[in-house]
Design a protein around this motif. Structure first.
Motif, PDB file in Angstrom:
ATOM      1  N   LEU A   1       0.861  -1.177   0.000  1.00 16.41           N
ATOM      2  CA  LEU A   1       0.000   0.000   0.000  1.00 16.41           C
ATOM      3  C   LEU A   1       0.894   1.223   0.000  1.00 16.41           C
ATOM      4  O   LEU A   1       2.045   1.160   0.419  1.00 16.41           O
ATOM      5  N   SER A   2       0.338   2.346  -0.450  1.00 18.59           N
ATOM      6  CA  SER A   2       1.121   3.574  -0.405  1.00 18.59           C
ATOM      7  C   SER A   2       1.157   4.090   1.034  1.00 18.59           C
ATOM      8  O   SER A   2       0.360   3.662   1.872  1.00 18.59           O
ATOM      9  N   GLY A   3       2.078   4.992   1.307  1.00 20.85           N
ATOM     10  CA  GLY A   3       2.190   5.545   2.652  1.00 20.85           C
ATOM     11  C   GLY A   3       0.880   6.159   3.130  1.00 20.85           C
ATOM     12  O   GLY A   3       0.430   5.916   4.241  1.00 20.85           O
ATOM     13  N   GLY A   4       0.243   6.941   2.234  1.00 21.59           N
ATOM     14  CA  GLY A   4      -1.012   7.599   2.597  1.00 21.59           C
ATOM     15  C   GLY A   4      -2.136   6.599   2.812  1.00 21.59           C
ATOM     16  O   GLY A   4      -2.985   6.780   3.684  1.00 21.59           O
ATOM     17  N   GLN A   5      -2.130   5.517   2.018  1.00 21.49           N
ATOM     18  CA  GLN A   5      -3.167   4.486   2.193  1.00 21.49           C
ATOM     19  C   GLN A   5      -3.017   3.798   3.539  1.00 21.49           C
ATOM     20  O   GLN A   5      -3.989   3.570   4.252  1.00 21.49           O
ATOM     21  N   LYS A   6      -1.772   3.492   3.888  1.00 25.38           N
ATOM     22  CA  LYS A   6      -1.524   2.858   5.192  1.00 25.38           C
ATOM     23  C   LYS A   6      -1.979   3.782   6.322  1.00 25.38           C
ATOM     24  O   LYS A   6      -2.606   3.345   7.267  1.00 25.38           O
ATOM     25  N   GLN A   7      -1.651   5.055   6.181  1.00 23.55           N
ATOM     26  CA  GLN A   7      -2.042   6.007   7.222  1.00 23.55           C
ATOM     27  C   GLN A   7      -3.550   6.022   7.402  1.00 23.55           C
ATOM     28  O   GLN A   7      -4.053   6.077   8.525  1.00 23.55           O
ATOM     29  N   ARG A   8      -4.282   5.943   6.289  1.00 20.14           N
ATOM     30  CA  ARG A   8      -5.740   6.015   6.389  1.00 20.14           C
ATOM     31  C   ARG A   8      -6.314   4.757   7.036  1.00 20.14           C
ATOM     32  O   ARG A   8      -7.281   4.833   7.781  1.00 20.14           O
ATOM     33  N   ILE A   9      -5.692   3.614   6.753  1.00 22.46           N
ATOM     34  CA  ILE A   9      -6.173   2.387   7.413  1.00 22.46           C
ATOM     35  C   ILE A   9      -5.885   2.460   8.906  1.00 22.46           C
ATOM     36  O   ILE A   9      -6.708   2.073   9.740  1.00 22.46           O
ATOM     37  N   SER A  10      -4.720   3.002   9.242  1.00 20.63           N
ATOM     38  CA  SER A  10      -4.400   3.088  10.668  1.00 20.63           C
ATOM     39  C   SER A  10      -5.313   4.099  11.368  1.00 20.63           C
ATOM     40  O   SER A  10      -5.657   3.931  12.538  1.00 20.63           O
ATOM     41  N   LEU A  11      -5.761   5.117  10.643  1.00 24.06           N
ATOM     42  CA  LEU A  11      -6.723   6.058  11.223  1.00 24.06           C
ATOM     43  C   LEU A  11      -8.063   5.358  11.448  1.00 24.06           C
ATOM     44  O   LEU A  11      -8.687   5.506  12.509  1.00 24.06           O
ATOM     45  N   ALA A  12      -8.485   4.561  10.461  1.00 32.96           N
ATOM     46  CA  ALA A  12      -9.745   3.829  10.606  1.00 32.96           C
ATOM     47  C   ALA A  12      -9.659   2.868  11.789  1.00 32.96           C
ATOM     48  O   ALA A  12     -10.613   2.710  12.552  1.00 32.96           O
TER      49      ALA A  12
END
Ligand code: DUT
Ligand code: MG
Length: 597
Positions: free
Chosen positions: A490-501
């Motif tokens: 996953l891209s860095g931003g995608q990972k960040q969004r999953i971790s936010l969820a």
């Protein structure tokens, strides 16, 4: 023993503790070992008797046919007891295996539990490869100690002692002559132990170092490749590996220095027997039958002597390994529930207060936080902004009590955080850390990590909150896509969004985001800010951010510099104040926008 001061139990005491539930079986196994070794005497004993029988037949002119009964009885006993011995050995092996695997299982579980419960300091002290060595290689040395070393000690001891006693019952003087060399063996083995013990310690360190290197290079393979350092890393590992092999060989070679002496003594035994025994037969002190029993059993004296080096070697390996395991086994996390911690199963209101908090890492030179005081009221959004290294991450780590302040106090709902049970406190805090770690699991599994009972709709909702649902839907397997180490990248931003969820999914009363939107584009970030303002549960938000677009709508902004709060207030107030924040706004948005806002 030096260990007694370090840990509450000695190494063997610790082993005994972990044989719980299998101790009876272990004692039984030890007796079994003693038994089958005493049974070793059977064949030589009866052989001696047979020889005596033949002699009587010859000298007293008896006929062997008349004494056939005795003859067959002796043979039958020999065969029967040998068979019995084989069965005992078999059962004994099984028993040791059960006991050692049982203890291994128990220690492994205990260690894993212990490691899981450690605080941040522990994880910054121990390297992963080193910990892995403890729960694999070191543990196996412990198992080997139960299944083989202890057994060999009992085996050698019983063999030696029973043979010695048996010899004395036949003829004490000959026994004494044969045994007279034994004390020298102890001297040799004692000296050997002094030499080999530090080598086993060094060997153990080298193995851990090699495992750490391997682990770091495998998980950091991207960096290795990016810098084209494969050759270097390969050579480096080659060197470590070679060094480990050489140390291993050197350790094994230590015994070679002592071996000739032991072998000399062991080989001298039959010669002594031949000499002294021969003289005694000539002198009529013993007969041929006695001599046969002696000579058939002389190995029972010699072999244990030969084994001593091997046993000592293995025991030192066990010592080095068990020290490493016991270090973790008896380690205590510093940040644990206080004995009078209050249970707080219900939701927090979400008031976070820092009251003159100062903090310094134990290994750090300078204070990281100095006199931090602020309050986040329930439902408020507080932004923390400041240059890299100013202490933002350190600050938020005080809230879930990952670290404790050196002075001052952190309170949640008016109660100091150390007065809560850790699980109650942390259950209420949704944290998206700066470096995102996703598990090798589906996206759905990652999002519902903290709240297992989530329905698919809820997972989808939190993904929407964190602006992740669009890209997840575009993936061929959607929420079932495996991510993490083995899965799809996953891209860095995608990972960040999953971790936010994942942080949102536990419906926290306090949400902490550490630079969680640094890698997403402005438009997506705007969406996320919007949904954070419209969550369907009450929540205090503490957001570390770099962008003015994030801090702009926050109720309070703390500007951190060198661990101090330099400025605080909302966007308008801080811009008006014309300080550091105002400069930052100018820098990021340009003059025109500042005047427009
Ligand atoms: N520090 C340590 N030990 C640690 C972590 C950090 O000594 O385990 C130091 C490094 C730094 C200071 O503490 O000088 C503050 O670190 P922190 O991670 O809190 O900084 P940040 O504001 O979060 O920086 P960034 O914006 O780069 O995340
Ligand atoms: Mg940080």
């Amino acid at each position: 023993m030096d260990m007694k001061q370090l840990y509450p139990k000695s190494r063997l005491g610790w082993l005994w503790e972990n044989m719980e539930g299998k101790r009876g079986l272990f004692i039984f196994a030890l007796f079994g070992t003693a038994l089958y070794n005493v049974l070793q005497l059977v064949v030589p004993h009866f052989s001696g008797k047979l020889v005596k029988l033949f002699q009587r037949v010859e000298s007293e002119g008896l006929s062997l046919t008349e004494n056939a009964d005795t003859f067959y009885r002796l043979i039958f006993l020999m065969v029967g007891l040998t068979l019995f011995r084989v069965i005992v050995v078999y059962l004994d092996c099984m028993a040791y295996e059960r006991v050692s695997q049982g203890a291994l299982f128990r220690i492994r579980n205990f260690l894993y539990d212990k490691i899981q419960r450690q605080d941040m300091k522990f994880y910054s002290t121990y390297r992963t490869g080193d910990l892995m060595t403890r729960v694999t290689g070191d543990l196996d040395a412990v198992r080997h100690n139960i299944a083989w070393v202890i057994r060999c000690i009992v085996e050698s001891l019983t063999l030696y002692l029973s043979a010695a006693v048996y010899f004395f019952t036949i003829d004490w003087l000959l026994a004494l002559c044969v045994l007279s060399l034994s004390p020298f063996i102890f001297l040799i083995v004692f000296r050997f132990r002094r030499k080999v013990a530090p080598m086993h310690k060094a060997l153990r360190e080298k193995l851990a170092g090699m495992n750490t290197d391997a682990q770091e290079n495998i998980s950091g393979n991207r960096v290795v490749k990016a810098f084209a350092r494969e050759e270097y890393e390969k050579e480096h590992f080659d060197k470590t590996n070679r060094d480990y092999r050489d140390t291993n060989i050197r350790t094994q070679k230590v015994w070679l220095k002592f071996f000739p002496f032991v072998e000399f003594i062991a080989n001298a035994l039959p010669v002594i027997l031949l000499l002294v025994g021969g003289m005694f037969i000539i002198g009529g002190r013993i007969d041929m039958g006695d001599y046969v029993a002696f000579s058939l059993l002389i190995w029972a004296i010699a072999n244990p002597m030969r084994m001593m080096g091997n046993i000592m070697n293995e025991f030192q390996r066990f010592s080095a390994a068990s020290d490493k395991i016991m270090e973790i086994y008896y380690s205590e996390a510093e940040i644990v529930d206080h004995p009078d911690a209050i249970a707080h199963p219900q939701r927090f209101e979400g008031r976070v207060e820092f009251d003159h908090v100062s903090f310094q890492y134990e290994d750090g030179k300078l204070p990281v936080l100095r006199d931090i005081t602020f309050t986040a009221e329930p439902g408020e959004t507080v932004a923390i902004i400041g240059e890299t290294g100013c202490g933002k991450t350190s600050l938020i780590q005080m809230i879930p009590r990952f670290y404790e302040p050196n002075s001052g106090s952190v309170r949640v709902d008016g109660i100091p955080v150390e007065n809560y049970k850790l699980t109650d406190l942390r259950k209420n805090i949704g944290l998206a850390t700066q470096d995102v770690l996703l598990y090798s699991d589906t996206i759905e599994g990652n999002i519902s990590y903290g709240a297992m009972a989530l329905t698919a709709e809820e997972v989808e909702k939190y993904a929407r909150y964190s602006a992740a649902s669009d890209f997840i839907h575009r993936m061929p397997e959607g929420y079932d896509t495996i991510v993490g180490e083995r899965g799809v990248g996953l891209s860095g931003g995608q990972k960040q969004r999953i971790s936010l969820a994942r942080a949102l999914a536990i419906k926290p009363s306090i949400l902490i985001l550490d630079d969680t939107t640094s890698a997403v584009d402005m438009e997506t970030e705007k969406q996320i800010q919007h949904s954070l303002r419209n969550l369907d549960f009450p929540c205090t938000k503490i957001i570390i951010a770099q962008r003015i677009s994030t801090t702009k709508f926050c109720d309070k902004i703390l500007v951190l510099k060198d661990g101090r709060i330099l400025e605080s207030g909302n966007h308008r107030e801080l811009v008006a104040a014309g300080g550091y924040y105002a400069e930052l706004v100018k820098l990021q948005l340009g003059e025109s926008l500042v005047s427009a806002s």
